[in-house]
Structures are given as structure tokens and as C-alpha cells.
Design a protein around this motif. Structure first.
Motif, PDB file in Angstrom:
ATOM      1  N   LEU A  48      37.930  29.575  45.087  1.00  0.00           N
ATOM      2  CA  LEU A  48      38.909  30.855  45.279  1.00  0.00           C
ATOM      3  C   LEU A  48      38.162  31.820  46.134  1.00  0.00           C
ATOM      4  O   LEU A  48      37.141  32.134  45.592  1.00  0.00           O
ATOM      5  CB  LEU A  48      39.657  31.091  44.021  1.00  0.00           C
ATOM      6  CG  LEU A  48      40.503  30.551  43.112  1.00  0.00           C
ATOM      7  CD1 LEU A  48      40.768  30.873  42.090  1.00  0.00           C
ATOM      8  CD2 LEU A  48      41.804  30.097  44.057  1.00  0.00           C
ATOM      9  N   THR A  49      38.947  32.611  46.897  1.00  0.00           N
ATOM     10  CA  THR A  49      38.163  33.770  47.596  1.00  0.00           C
ATOM     11  C   THR A  49      38.811  35.130  47.479  1.00  0.00           C
ATOM     12  O   THR A  49      40.222  35.124  46.713  1.00  0.00           O
ATOM     13  CB  THR A  49      38.094  33.543  49.062  1.00  0.00           C
ATOM     14  OG1 THR A  49      39.703  33.516  49.524  1.00  0.00           O
ATOM     15  CG2 THR A  49      37.477  32.152  49.442  1.00  0.00           C
ATOM     16  N   GLU A  50      38.313  36.100  47.767  1.00  0.00           N
ATOM     17  CA  GLU A  50      38.933  37.560  47.817  1.00  0.00           C
ATOM     18  C   GLU A  50      40.352  37.413  48.251  1.00  0.00           C
ATOM     19  O   GLU A  50      41.157  38.239  47.858  1.00  0.00           O
ATOM     20  CB  GLU A  50      38.145  38.849  48.504  1.00  0.00           C
ATOM     21  CG  GLU A  50      37.035  38.986  47.717  1.00  0.00           C
ATOM     22  CD  GLU A  50      36.541  40.296  47.967  1.00  0.00           C
ATOM     23  OE1 GLU A  50      36.638  40.643  49.057  1.00  0.00           O
ATOM     24  OE2 GLU A  50      35.691  40.896  47.312  1.00  0.00           O
ATOM     25  N   ASP A  51      40.450  36.547  49.569  1.00  0.00           N
ATOM     26  CA  ASP A  51      41.828  36.537  49.946  1.00  0.00           C
ATOM     27  C   ASP A  51      42.802  36.315  49.241  1.00  0.00           C
ATOM     28  O   ASP A  51      44.098  36.678  49.317  1.00  0.00           O
ATOM     29  CB  ASP A  51      41.738  35.762  51.401  1.00  0.00           C
ATOM     30  CG  ASP A  51      40.851  36.268  52.461  1.00  0.00           C
ATOM     31  OD1 ASP A  51      40.383  37.455  52.150  1.00  0.00           O
ATOM     32  OD2 ASP A  51      40.769  35.506  53.344  1.00  0.00           O
ATOM     33  N   HIS A  52      42.559  35.475  48.278  1.00  0.00           N
ATOM     34  CA  HIS A  52      43.672  34.896  47.221  1.00  0.00           C
ATOM     35  C   HIS A  52      44.126  36.201  46.244  1.00  0.00           C
ATOM     36  O   HIS A  52      45.377  36.301  46.277  1.00  0.00           O
ATOM     37  CB  HIS A  52      43.115  33.951  46.317  1.00  0.00           C
ATOM     38  CG  HIS A  52      42.926  32.634  47.245  1.00  0.00           C
ATOM     39  ND1 HIS A  52      42.041  31.900  47.695  1.00  0.00           N
ATOM     40  CD2 HIS A  52      43.938  31.649  47.496  1.00  0.00           C
ATOM     41  CE1 HIS A  52      41.980  30.900  48.201  1.00  0.00           C
ATOM     42  NE2 HIS A  52      43.218  30.678  48.022  1.00  0.00           N
TER      43      HIS A  52
END
Lengths: 399, 380
Positions: free
Chosen positions: A240-244
Motif C-alpha cells: 500500500l502506498t500514499e496514493d491509496h
């Protein structure tokens, strides 16, 4: 993520300690509620309505978000769908909560008072809709309809973890399309029955949308908070990344604005038309004691979340999002308090805001319920929908 | 025209993922003066390029705040200072009604102003030429390709090395862009006569067509059929009647049905006071009817209780109190005459209130006067 045999998600069970803490909070909440009912039934009933609409709003809001994901074909939210689905399980708690209210509806709902019906022909004219039998039938029907949709949308998704059958998504999309209009009617009826009819003379055609906006916002903030908390402690995928998270922030921002738009539209039209049947609701909330609470609602539920979420970094920074999510979640409590409790003080002719352990039992009960339901349901399940064909695509999502 | 000076080296990529990877590579290689062109905003690109935060947001904020302040000031000044009007009994400065307009103006000024300030400040208007314009590179990146361009004024720039770098990160169509110094300094295309005349002629043609459509075409057949009807308009001249008026006067001596002439002229109030006698009795029905009419027609100036301190206070001169000794000593006929013919600023109400209604109001005014000066026996 080029290798094909990569482990996207490793199942890690929620610790048993968590359930015990949740149970402790829940038991405290239940004790306080029972105590409240034995001390002052009227006040406790109003607070239970608040609990019920809060919990049901979150459950229905989560179900709505699940359906929304299917219907728009979103990728980013697939990794979080299981959290949303578990939150949607809260709708099963609501019938239990509603039993004490359904058994004595006439304590809170003045439209059951025969003297009032005789005195007021406006309220008497609403009897074909506002009567005990129809009310109970409506409520139970909505409970059952939502259980069916829960089974269809969420239950099938739980099964998909084992079967890994990619074809069930296609039916889920169709079911979601069917769900949307039914959901719209149901949440409107819920808001009219449980909140608007506390003041049976008053009506606002936008009220269902108002409740919907607040409820989805509450569900969204809860899911954001739980997802970030789980991800930070390694219960979710490490991809999971910041974009999520950015999407959570953006959606919360959007729904904050949506709520403000609806709330202001409702106020402005009623203020402008200046018809006594409509203004009386705002008059109750505009007198001396409640005026400060009404102004506070603008600040707590709109101004602060708006300013907190308006910049781009605060939508993707997990720490900030977590704090904002808690704030937004409690702001929805403030909103419901502002809807429900002025009716109580009008009934008791106090006309000033009241807050004591009666009201404090509400958030304790709600948090306890959410905690227990989440840990209980989530304990033996995967916390991510590993069977979903879009799961990998969702993890690879970037803006 | 031959272009001599090397501006930059450009290369194309096919996917947004590639361009983000390329941006990271360029940074790693130490180039500072480079730019990336994409057909649409690619998320995460500014982070990969290590761009500083754009100051455009501050422009938008200041412009938006200006818009909000201007809109509020304008509405405050027009609605509550220059020309205050009572609209539905709302306060002159009614914020809830102003919020939608304020919001619109805020958004309008913020969005349009940000675009204009971007063009003026960052694109250095009116200079609208750039070496990359009119190149195949620009055509490609404004349709479906993602382009990287390393400028020759970069301290690390070396043509061969840069070209090798481009092929090492997987770019294709690697081209050198040349330009001419004169092009930037002398040629301001936007001020060229051809462009200016073109702009003006578009404006003239557009407004000419609009004028023709709205002022000429609409009055030609068949569009004018609704306007040209076989009848006389109320205020229009006509040749049908000798005097030229299309409106006719009733025959001399005509009287409307139920009309009773009022025999007393406006200035002969004493005559009316002595001759008129209230035909109505003090019944509950009469008093209620009088109250309703009084509250509708009289209370805006005279107040619900006849004190003269009413809710139109300030927009009209205050009438004197109806509880003065003078007014209380008037006979019913005097009050009736004032209602019928008007007095000073007060207009005549004989068109709006029937004879009976006027007498009912007189009864109610009497009751109001009595209420404030009740005698001992009224209590029984």
C-alpha cells in the motif's frame, strides 16, 4: 512487482487482546445505557436514537461504498474493501438496538400522542404515514432488505476468498446497480422516520440527502482510520502506498463539501421561504443555548475538516489523515446530537443544550460496538479480498 | 528561416510509467535544466522531477479571497447602503442569501485569474514563442506521447553524452532542437498586424451577427408573427379612431356597478365628520374583520397597536399616534374620511377597501383607543 509468485498479502490474525479491550468498552457502554434507561427513560431513548442512527448510518454508508466500488469499477479501493465489508456488518447490530425503542415508540415520537393529534390537524394529516404499525413494518422491512443486500454483496465476497472465482464480480456489479436506488429510498425513509419525525410538523425534502452525506462521511472516516491503523501495524499488504490513502483524503474532502452544500441548501431555502412550518426546526436550534451549538456545527463539521484537508500533502500523509478521520467521525456525532437533542430539550422545556453521562454513553457504546464487531468478524477472515481478480491491480494502483 | 542555436535534446516515451522512471533517471544523472511534457497531468511526476512546490496556489488563494471580498462588498453596498430595499422582510444585509453569489464570484475570479496570472507571470506574456513550438516533438507530446527535454544551458550538458543518456533510458525519436535568438527578442507574434486585425474582425463579425439576429431577424417574418397581431395594443397610436388613441374612454356619465359616489372632497373633513354616522355595530364579527384589514393595510405604518412606531420605521415618516387626545376626540366620520381620501403622506384607501371594510376598521381603531385608555366600568 514483476515476479508472479509474489506474496501480496500475508494473513496475520488480530490479537485476542483486542477483542477483550473492545468487550470491556462495550460492556461499559451497555451498563451506562441500561443505567440511563432506568434513571431517565425519555432522555435515554433520545440518546439511543442517536446511537442507532449513527451506527446504522455507518453500516449503510459502508455498504454503499462497497456497491460504489463495484459500480464504478474502482481499482484503488479493492485492497480496502474487506475493511469496508467488515464495517458494513454493523447493520446487524441495529435491530437489537432498535428493540427498546420499537417497544415503546410513544416515549419519543410525539405523533403517537392522541391529544396532540386531536389538537393539531397538520400532524393528524400525517397519520396515514406516521402510525405505529406502518413505522414498525417499514423499519423491519428496511432491516431485512439491507440484510439481503449484505449477503449478496458482502457475503459472496467473503466466499470469493476461498473459491477465487473471478466471475462473481460481474454479478456483483449488476446487484450494486440494483442496490443503489433501493439504498437511496431506504436511507431516506430511515432519516425521515427516526430523525425528522422527532418533530412531526417539520419537513425538509433534502433531509435524506443530508443524513446520507453525513453517514457516508462517518463510514469513510472510520474505514480510513481502521485501514491506516491496520496497515501501520502490518495487518495489511506492504504494497500500500500514499496514493491509496490520497483517495481516502480526497473522498473525505469531497463529502465534507457535499455535506456543507446540502446543509447550507437546506438552511438557506427554509430561511428564505420563511414559512412557519419549516422554520420551527431551525428556531428550536437557534434559541439562546442552542445557537452556539449550531454555529459550532459549521466550524466542527465543515471549517476545520475543510482547512485540514484542503492541501495536497494532508490528503496523503497517513498521520494527518488518521487525526482528521477521528475528527470527522466525532463531528458526525456532533451533527446527530444537534439533530436529536434539541427535540429532547424542547420536550422537557429546558431549551438549553444538555450534556452529561447520559450523552457520553453514546460514543462509548458506539465505539465499543464497532470495536467488538470488527474484531469478532475480522478475526478469522483475511483482511484483504485476496480472491478478487482486481486485487493485484488495486495494489499496483498509483495516481 | 534557419535556426542555429541548440536549445535542447528531446526524446519520446510511450507510457506514463516510463516517463516517471525517466524523470528519476534524469535527476540521478545530475541534470538540472530539463522539462517533461505530457498530454495530460500525470500524478507523481512533480515528485519524480523533484520540482519545488508551485506558487500558483497562493495566487489562487489571494484571487479567491479578493473575489469573495469584492462580491460581499458589492452586495453590502448596493443592498444595504446605496439602495436599501425591503425584500420579504429580510434584513438589508442578509448573509445567507449572499453566500451563493459570493461563492460563484470567488470561484470565477480564482479560476480565471489563476489562468491569466499563469499566462502573464510564468509564460511571460506577450512573448508567446518558445523554441519547442512548431516541432514534431511538441506535436507528439500534445497528442499521445510523453516527452523529455534536456536544455543546452544545463551545466552538465554535452551533446554526445546527453544523446547516449537518452538511448540508455529507452527514449526514441531523439532529436536536437535549434532556434534563433532573434525569434524570441524581436518577433512578438501576438502583436503582428495580421493577428490583431484577425482578432478585431472576429469581434466585429460576432457582434454584427448577434446584432442582426437579435435586432433585425427577430422582427422579420415569420419570427415576427407573434408580435404582429390583428388587434390594437393598449398604448399604440391608431388611424382607426379619429383622435388617434387606441384606448377608448367610457361614455360620459358612466358609473361602475355598485359604485357610490363619495360626496365630500378631500379638504372638507369637518363636513364629513358632522354628516357621516357609522352604520355598523360593535359585534365580534365586525371587530375581527376590522382587525384583519387593519393589520394588513394600516399596521405597516401605524403599528399593530396604533402607536405609529411600526416596522416600516425609517422608510416612511412616522405617522402620529392614534392614541393622542386629538385623534380620540374625532368622530367616527373623521377617521372614515381620512381612510377614504387620505391625509398628508397617507394615500387614499377607497380603491382598496370597501365601504363596509372602512367602517369596520374605524370600529377596530376605536377599540384600540379604548384599550389604552380603559375606564373603570370597562373592567366589569
Amino acid at each position: 512487482m514483476s515476479q508472479d509468485n509474489l506474496v501480496l498479502y500475508e494473513k496475520k490474525e488480530l490479537p485476542g487482546k483486542l477483542t477483550i479491550i473492545g468487550l470491556a468498552i462495550l460492556i461499559l457502554g451497555i451498563i451506562l445505557t441500561v443505567l440511563a434507561f432506568s434513571t431517565d427513560t425519555l432522555r435515554a431513548s433520545y440518546n439511543l436514537i442517536l446511537t442507532l442512527t449513527w451506527i446504522y448510518g455507518i453500516g449503510l454508508g459502508a455498504l454503499f461504498l462497497v456497491a460504489l466500488e463495484y459500480i464504478v469499477g474502482a481499482d484503488w479501493s479493492v485492497p480496502f474493501r474487506r475493511v469496508t465489508e467488515i464495517v458494513a456488518t454493523l447493520i446487524f447490530v441495529v435491530p437489537i438496538l432498535s428493540i427498546p425503542l420499537l417497544l415503546n415508540l410513544d416515549t419519543v415520537f410525539v405523533w403517537l400522542n392522541p391529544e396532540l393529534l386531536k389538537a393539531d390537524k397538520y400532524i393528524a394529516g400525517k397519520v396515514p404515514y406516521l402510525n405505529q404499525d406502518f413505522f414498525v413494518i417499514r423499519t423491519i422491512a428496511i432491516f431485512i432488505i439491507m440484510f439481503i443486500f449484505y449477503y449478496l454483496l458482502v457475503g459472496r465476497s467473503f466466499k470469493q476468498d476461498k473459491t477465487k472465482n473471478p466471475n462473481i464480480n460481474r454479478l456483483s456489479v449488476k446487484l450494486s446497480a440494483l442496490f443503489m436506488p433501493i439504498f437511496a429510498i431506504c436511507i431516506t425513509v430511515i432519516s425521515i422516520d427516526w430523525l425528522m419525525s422527532l418533530e412531526p410538523k417539520w419537513f425538509s425534502t433534502i433531509f435524506g440527502v443530508y443524513y446520507f452525506a453525513g453517514s457516508v462521511l462517518a463510514a469513510l472516516s472510520l474505514i480510513t482510520f481502521i485501514s491506516i491503523l491496520l496497515a501501520e501495524n502490518g495487518y495489511l499488504s506492504k504494497f500500500l502506498t500514499e496514493d491509496h490513502y490520497y483517495n481516502f483524503g480526497a473522498l473525505m474532502f469531497a463529502f465534507t463539501n457535499f455535506w456543507a452544500y446540502i446543509a447550507f441548501s437546506q438552511f438557506m431555502l427554509i430561511w428564505y421561504a420563511n414559512i412557519p412550518d419549516e422554520t420551527l426546526w431551525y428556531m428550536t436550534r437557534g434559541n439562546e443555548g442552542w445557537f452556539a451549538v449550531s454555529i459550532g456545527l459549521i466550524i466542527v463539521k465543515f471549517a476545520i475538516p475543510y482547512l485540514a484537508l484542503v492541501t495536497r500533502p494532508s490528503k496523503s500523509n497517513q498521520f494527518r489523515l488518521k487525526i482528521i478521520a477521528v475528527w470527522v467521525f466525532l463531528a458526525h456525532y456532533y451533527d446527530l446530537y444537534w439533530i436529536v437533542m434539541p427535540e429532547y430539550t424542547r420536550k422537557t422545556a429546558e431549551h438549553t443544550p444538555v450534556y452529561s453521562w447520559f450523552e457520553l454513553s453514546v460514543p462509548i457504546l458506539v465505539i465499543g460496538l464497532i470495536w467488538v464487531v470488527f474484531t469478532f468478524v475480522g478475526k478469522n477472515k483475511n483482511l484483504m479480498p485476496i480472491g478478487d481478480p482486481k486485487f493485484r491491480k488495486g495494489l499496483e494502483f498509483h495516481l | 528561416m534557419e535556426r542555429k542555436i541548440l536549445h535542447s535534446v528531446t526524446g519520446l516515451f510511450n507510457t506514463p510509467d516510463e516517463i516517471i522512471k525517466a524523470a528519476k533517471e534524469v535527476n540521478k544523472a545530475g541534470y538540472k535544466k530539463f522539462d517533461i511534457h505530457t498530454p495530460y497531468p500525470v500524478h507523481g511526476l512533480e515528485k519524480a522531477m523533484k520540482l519545488p512546490r508551485s506558487p500558483l496556489g497562493y495566487f489562487a488563494f489571494v484571487l479567491g479571497a479578493t473575489g469573495a471580498a469584492l462580491a460581499l462588498f458589492f452586495m453590502w453596498w448596493t443592498m444595504s447602503v446605496a439602495y436599501p430595499n425591503n425584500i420579504g422582510g429580510k434584513p438589508f444585509f442578509s448573509l445567507p442569501a449572499f453566500i451563493p453569489v459570493t461563492f460563484e464570484v470567488t470561484v470565477l475570479l480564482a479560476s480565471v485569474g489563476t489562468v491569466i496570472s499563469m499566462i502573464v507571470i510564468f509564460f511571460k506574456f506577450p512573448n508567446n514563442s518558445h523554441p519547442l513550438h512548431d516541432t514534431d516533438y511538441m506535436k507528439a507530446v500534445s497528442t499521445d506521447k510523453y516527452g523529455l527535454c534536456i536544455e543546452s544551458n544545463d551545466p552538465n550538458f554535452n551533446l554526445e553524452k546527453v544523446k547516449n543518456f537518452f538511448s540508455s533510458i529507452g527514449a526514441y525519436n531523439i532529436t536536437e532542437i535549434y532556434w534563433d535568438n532573434e525569434e524570441l527578442n524581436t518577433k512578438k507574434v501576438i502583436f503582428e498586424p495580421k493577428f490583431v486585425i484577425g482578432l478585431i474582425s472576429i469581434a466585429i463579425i460576432t457582434s454584427g451577427i448577434t446584432y442582426y439576429l437579435l435586432n433585425k431577424l427577430m422582427f422579420m417574418e415569420p419570427f415576427s408573427w407573434m408580435m404582429k397581431q390583428q388587434k390594437l395594443s393598449a398604448q399604440a397610436m391608431t388611424t382607426f379612431f379619429q383622435d388617434g388613441f387606441s384606448m377608448r374612454e367610457p361614455v360620459v356619465g358612466t358609473v361602475a356597478r355598485g359604485f357610490k359616489p363619495y360626496p365630500y372632497p378631500a379638504d372638507s373633513v369637518i363636513l364629513a365628520e358632522n354628516n357621516l354616522i357609522n352604520p355598523l355595530e360593535y359585534t365580534e364579527e365586525n371587530l375581527n374583520a376590522g382587525k384583519a384589514k387593519y393589520n394588513t393595510f394600516c399596521s405597516p405604518c401605524h403599528d399593530y397597536h396604533g402607536t405609529g412606531q411600526a416596522r416600516l420605521n425609517g422608510q416612511f415618516p412616522n405617522p402620529p399616534s392614534l392614541h393622542s387626545d386629538r385623534a380620540r376626540n374625532w368622530k367616527d366620520g373623521h377617521i372614515y374620511h381620512v381612510i377614504t381620501m387620505g391625509q398628508n403622506t397617507m394615500p387614499a384607501y377607497n380603491k382598496q377597501l370597501s365601504e363596509k371594510e372602512r367602517w369596520q376598521i374605524v370600529l377596530y381603531v376605536r377599540a384600540l383607543q379604548r384599550a389604552l385608555n380603559a375606564k373603570e366600568e370597562d373592567l366589569q
